[in-house]
Design a protein around this motif. Structure first.
Motif, short mmCIF file in Angstrom:
data_model
loop_
_atom_site.label_atom_id
_atom_site.label_comp_id
_atom_site.label_asym_id
_atom_site.label_seq_id
_atom_site.Cartn_x
_atom_site.Cartn_y
_atom_site.Cartn_z
N LEU A 140 -26.72 -19.40 34.00
CA LEU A 140 -25.34 -18.96 34.17
C LEU A 140 -24.76 -19.65 35.40
O LEU A 140 -25.31 -19.57 36.49
CB LEU A 140 -25.30 -17.44 34.35
CG LEU A 140 -23.92 -16.80 34.42
CD1 LEU A 140 -23.17 -16.99 33.11
CD2 LEU A 140 -24.06 -15.32 34.73
N TYR A 197 -17.27 -18.31 33.89
CA TYR A 197 -18.69 -18.68 33.87
C TYR A 197 -18.99 -19.54 32.66
O TYR A 197 -18.34 -19.42 31.62
CB TYR A 197 -19.56 -17.42 33.82
CG TYR A 197 -19.45 -16.58 35.05
CD1 TYR A 197 -20.32 -16.75 36.12
CD2 TYR A 197 -18.45 -15.61 35.16
CE1 TYR A 197 -20.19 -15.98 37.26
CE2 TYR A 197 -18.33 -14.83 36.30
CZ TYR A 197 -19.20 -15.03 37.34
OH TYR A 197 -19.07 -14.26 38.48
N LEU A 228 -22.29 -20.13 30.36
CA LEU A 228 -23.64 -19.68 30.01
C LEU A 228 -24.26 -20.67 29.04
O LEU A 228 -23.77 -20.85 27.93
CB LEU A 228 -23.59 -18.28 29.38
CG LEU A 228 -24.90 -17.72 28.84
CD1 LEU A 228 -25.92 -17.51 29.96
CD2 LEU A 228 -24.65 -16.41 28.09
N PHE A 232 -25.20 -11.88 32.24
CA PHE A 232 -23.83 -12.18 32.65
C PHE A 232 -23.07 -10.88 32.92
O PHE A 232 -22.43 -10.72 33.97
CB PHE A 232 -23.14 -13.01 31.55
CG PHE A 232 -21.64 -12.92 31.54
CD1 PHE A 232 -20.89 -13.57 32.50
CD2 PHE A 232 -20.99 -12.17 30.57
CE1 PHE A 232 -19.50 -13.49 32.50
CE2 PHE A 232 -19.61 -12.09 30.56
CZ PHE A 232 -18.86 -12.74 31.52
#
Length: 183
Positions: free
Chosen positions: A70, A94, A96, A110
């Motif tokens: 992440l 973010y 991922l 997350f």
């Protein structure tokens, strides 16, 4: 299957379909009441396979160590999709990168680092295998010859399917942001 009523998921049948443009529009609409979190998920089918985009690729898949990674967007490269989401008004964004068999684990990690229970606007087809979102919007790109298998696998779960590329003047599915149950 994990249900997340704070997740709006955007998928598409091919690249350059308007996923990020749609996400930017949803973020701007959401910012009238709250600052959402942005998320882009890159699902790695097989860490040792060739890049799904062809050629050498960018190294994102091959460089993954472990089950997922992440990364928080800092906005330093404005041409990246994640930087566009940040510029549209997200509180945080973010990226991922996750192995296909670890989608739920990566998504829950997350979620665990977020403060509160914010609205999340996410670009991904494959995440739909692990999470039931508030809304799942699929863009069916009619300019490509063959749809991505990841999109075909989850198309039946879409609450809304846009045919063609999503553009700034396309109608925005605001009703999907109000928390109605679209299961």
């Amino acid at each position: 299957m994990y249900k997340d009523n704070q997740l709006i998921l955007i998928g598409s049948t091919g690249r350059n379909s308007g996923k990020t443009t749609l996400a930017e529009a949803l973020i701007r609409a959401a910012c009238e009441t709250e600052k959402p979190i942005g998320l882009k998920v890159t699902t790695i089918q097989d860490r040792h396979a060739l890049c799904p985009r062809g050629g050498e690729g960018c190294g994102a898949c091959g460089s993954l160590e472990g089950d997922f990674y992440l990364e928080r967007e800092d906005g330093s490269n404005p041409s990246k999709d994640t930087a566009r989401l940040l510029a549209a008004g997200c509180a945080e964004v973010y990226w991922l990168r996750v192995r296909k068999d670890c989608l739920l684990e990566g998504y829950l990690r997350f979620k665990a680092q977020l403060k509160g229970d914010p609205l999340i606007i996410c670009e991904s087809n494959s995440l739909r295998h692990a999470v039931i979102p508030r809304s799942f919007i699929m863009i069916q790109n009619t300019t490509i010859n063959r749809a991505k298998q990841t999109a075909l696998d989850v198309m039946e779960y879409a609450d809304v399917v846009y045919e063609g590329e999503f553009r700034l003047n396309s109608e925005l599915p605001i009703d999907l942001m109000k928390g109605e149950d679209h299961e």
